[in-house]
Write a protein that holds these residues in place. Structure first.
Motif, PDB file in Angstrom:
ATOM      1  N   THR A  31       0.884  -1.164   0.000  1.00  0.00           N
ATOM      2  CA  THR A  31       0.000   0.000   0.000  1.00  0.00           C
ATOM      3  C   THR A  31       0.919   1.209   0.000  1.00  0.00           C
ATOM      4  OG1 THR A  31      -1.696  -1.192   1.222  1.00  0.00           O
ATOM      5  CG2 THR A  31      -1.832   1.221   1.240  1.00  0.00           C
ATOM      6  N   GLU A  39      -3.894   7.143  -1.849  1.00  0.00           N
ATOM      7  CA  GLU A  39      -3.307   5.826  -1.616  1.00  0.00           C
ATOM      8  C   GLU A  39      -3.678   4.888  -2.756  1.00  0.00           C
ATOM      9  OE1 GLU A  39      -4.205   4.069   2.182  1.00  0.00           O
ATOM     10  OE2 GLU A  39      -3.516   5.820   3.286  1.00  0.00           O
ATOM     11  N   SER A  40      -2.805   3.891  -2.955  1.00  0.00           N
ATOM     12  CA  SER A  40      -3.053   2.867  -3.958  1.00  0.00           C
ATOM     13  C   SER A  40      -2.303   1.606  -3.539  1.00  0.00           C
ATOM     14  CB  SER A  40      -2.579   3.336  -5.336  1.00  0.00           C
ATOM     15  OG  SER A  40      -3.035   2.454  -6.341  1.00  0.00           O
ATOM     16  N   THR A  41      -2.497   0.526  -4.282  1.00  0.00           N
ATOM     17  CA  THR A  41      -1.751  -0.712  -4.020  1.00  0.00           C
ATOM     18  C   THR A  41      -0.872  -1.031  -5.217  1.00  0.00           C
ATOM     19  OG1 THR A  41      -3.553  -2.080  -4.855  1.00  0.00           O
ATOM     20  CG2 THR A  41      -3.506  -1.681  -2.480  1.00  0.00           C
ATOM     21  N   ARG A  42       0.233  -1.716  -4.933  1.00  0.00           N
ATOM     22  CA  ARG A  42       1.174  -2.151  -5.969  1.00  0.00           C
ATOM     23  C   ARG A  42       1.503  -3.620  -5.724  1.00  0.00           C
ATOM     24  NH1 ARG A  42      -0.509   1.886  -8.155  1.00  0.00           N
ATOM     25  NH2 ARG A  42       0.641   3.845  -8.263  1.00  0.00           N
TER      26      ARG A  42
END
Length: 188
Positions: A31, A39-42
């Motif tokens: 995250t 925010e984002s996920t990778r």
């Protein structure tokens, strides 16, 4: 490969969730805080790095191996290559992989380039070397490696690319580097 460039557009890791740990790769989901504060996920694949060898025979042929690639469900013609073993020096690994897969040892191994294979989701770095002054020997592939070696001309390599027999980035890059060398006397 480290960069001295500013961390423009940096994404700060807020948390890491391990998903899978295998023999070669691991997978994690991070995250991150984006540059705009969101925010984002990778999804990230971690890899120990690898080497590849553009081996040129005394009669000006490139040594390649053909092997089955399960993710592609087909055989591929590629330059000798393999992963780094636990912090192994890339130059040492290049010589090891060349000998294991082809039986050749090199009188000269020179670094050509290092590059990331798929930086959108993986941290794998691949170190490309050119091997010259080859001496023949006996191949010793890993027990789960089934391959066939051949030595091809530049024209044959270019034909293999057109036919799709060579379709991986490291081998295509090696063929282009070899072509550049034949035109200019330099690999880059």
């Amino acid at each position: 490969m480290t960069s001295s460039f500013p961390k423009k557009f940096e994404e700060v890791t807020l948390s890491t969730k391990p998903i899978f740990q295998g023999k070669i790769i691991s997978l994690q989901v991070d995250t991150v805080r984006l540059p705009d504060g969101g925010e984002s996920t990778r999804e990230i694949v971690r890899h120990p790095g690898a080497v590849a060898v553009l081996a040129i025979t005394p009669d000006d042929r490139m040594v390649v191996v053909e092997q089955y690639r399960k993710p592609l469900e087909k055989s591929q013609v590629e330059i000798p290559a393999g992963k780094l073993d636990g912090g192994e020096d890339p130059l040492t690994a290049a010589g090891r992989e060349l000998e294991e897969e082809t039986g050749y040892t090199a009188g000269s191994l020179r670094h050509v380039a290092s590059f990331y294979t798929s930086p959108g989701f993986a941290d794998e770095i691949l170190h490309l070397y050119v091997a010259e002054q080859l001496v023949t020997g006996e191949a010793k592939p890993d027990e789960d490696e089934f391959l066939e070696m051949e030595a091809i001309t530049l024209e044959e390599a270019q034909q293999y690319i057109r036919e799709g027999r060579i379709s991986d980035a490291k081998t295509i890059l090696a063929v282009y580097a070899w072509h550049l060398y034949k035109l200019t006397g330099k690999f880059q």
